[in-house]
Design a protein around this motif. Structure first.
Motif, PDB file in Angstrom:
ATOM      1  N   ARG A 262      46.800  35.056  53.652  1.00  0.00           N
ATOM      2  CA  ARG A 262      45.354  34.923  53.872  1.00  0.00           C
ATOM      3  C   ARG A 262      44.731  36.281  54.209  1.00  0.00           C
ATOM      4  NH1 ARG A 262      41.061  31.708  54.808  1.00  0.00           N
ATOM      5  NH2 ARG A 262      39.983  31.812  56.803  1.00  0.00           N
ATOM      6  N   ILE A 263      45.426  37.067  54.991  1.00  0.00           N
ATOM      7  CA  ILE A 263      44.953  38.404  55.353  1.00  0.00           C
ATOM      8  C   ILE A 263      44.890  39.283  54.104  1.00  0.00           C
ATOM      9  CG2 ILE A 263      45.570  40.522  56.596  1.00  0.00           C
ATOM     10  CD1 ILE A 263      44.366  38.331  58.368  1.00  0.00           C
TER      11      ILE A 263
ATOM     12  N   SER B 131      42.003  42.266  49.917  1.00  0.00           N
ATOM     13  CA  SER B 131      41.664  42.462  48.515  1.00  0.00           C
ATOM     14  C   SER B 131      40.162  42.287  48.296  1.00  0.00           C
ATOM     15  CB  SER B 131      42.454  41.481  47.649  1.00  0.00           C
ATOM     16  OG  SER B 131      42.120  41.634  46.295  1.00  0.00           O
ATOM     17  N   ALA B 132      39.602  41.257  48.900  1.00  0.00           N
ATOM     18  CA  ALA B 132      38.159  41.020  48.783  1.00  0.00           C
ATOM     19  C   ALA B 132      37.380  42.195  49.368  1.00  0.00           C
ATOM     20  CB  ALA B 132      37.783  39.722  49.498  1.00  0.00           C
TER      21      ALA B 132
ATOM     22  N   PRO C 123      36.821  35.818  53.171  1.00  0.00           N
ATOM     23  CA  PRO C 123      36.909  34.360  53.015  1.00  0.00           C
ATOM     24  C   PRO C 123      36.305  33.655  54.226  1.00  0.00           C
ATOM     25  CG  PRO C 123      39.021  35.398  52.541  1.00  0.00           C
ATOM     26  CD  PRO C 123      38.122  36.460  53.102  1.00  0.00           C
ATOM     27  N   PRO C 124      35.810  32.443  54.036  1.00  0.00           N
ATOM     28  CA  PRO C 124      35.222  31.686  55.148  1.00  0.00           C
ATOM     29  C   PRO C 124      36.212  31.530  56.300  1.00  0.00           C
ATOM     30  CG  PRO C 124      34.854  30.557  53.062  1.00  0.00           C
ATOM     31  CD  PRO C 124      35.772  31.702  52.786  1.00  0.00           C
ATOM     32  N   GLY C 125      35.701  31.685  57.501  1.00  0.00           N
ATOM     33  CA  GLY C 125      36.519  31.511  58.699  1.00  0.00           C
ATOM     34  C   GLY C 125      37.297  32.744  59.123  1.00  0.00           C
ATOM     35  N   LEU C 126      37.181  33.818  58.385  1.00  0.00           N
ATOM     36  CA  LEU C 126      37.894  35.045  58.727  1.00  0.00           C
ATOM     37  C   LEU C 126      36.878  36.152  58.987  1.00  0.00           C
ATOM     38  CD1 LEU C 126      40.624  36.409  59.096  1.00  0.00           C
ATOM     39  CD2 LEU C 126      40.601  36.960  56.683  1.00  0.00           C
ATOM     40  N   THR C 127      36.882  36.664  60.195  1.00  0.00           N
ATOM     41  CA  THR C 127      35.951  37.730  60.555  1.00  0.00           C
ATOM     42  C   THR C 127      36.628  39.091  60.419  1.00  0.00           C
ATOM     43  OG1 THR C 127      36.592  37.711  62.882  1.00  0.00           O
ATOM     44  CG2 THR C 127      34.804  36.204  62.230  1.00  0.00           C
TER      45      THR C 127
END
Length: 99
Positions: free
Chosen positions: A5-6, A11-12, A20-24
């Motif tokens: 997920r990290i 990459s983004a 991604p949603p939910g990741l600050t």
């Protein structure tokens, strides 16, 4: 937090996209501070991206140029898969034998 997920978030971020949603950004940086493997992955990704940009002959601010992407892809394709002229008699005859 899962490294996959990290790495998706890294990459983004590298591509200038939203996380991604939910990741600050703070959670991302906290994970990077504690995870040597993800720090290494980020460094390798940054180096690869920079190398591809240099190979394409485009500065950092031209990365969204579709022509630059096409030019880079053309250089990366091996000669065997590049479309080219077809010599007479080499085209597929649909399974029929000549003559």
């Amino acid at each position: 937090m899962l490294c996959t997920r990290i790495r998706t978030a890294l990459s983004a971020r590298l591509d200038g996209e939203e996380l991604p949603p939910g990741l600050t950004a703070r959670r991302l940086e906290t994970h990077l501070a504690d995870c040597r493997d993800c720090r290494r992955w980020e460094a390798q990704s940054r180096a690869l991206t920079a190398g591809l940009r240099r190979a394409a002959g485009h500065p950092e601010d031209d990365v969204d140029d579709p022509a630059a992407a096409d030019a880079l892809l053309a250089r990366l394709r091996p000669a065997a898969v590049r479309p080219g002229p077809v010599s007479p008699g080499s085209a597929d005859s649909g399974g029929k034998r000549a003559g």
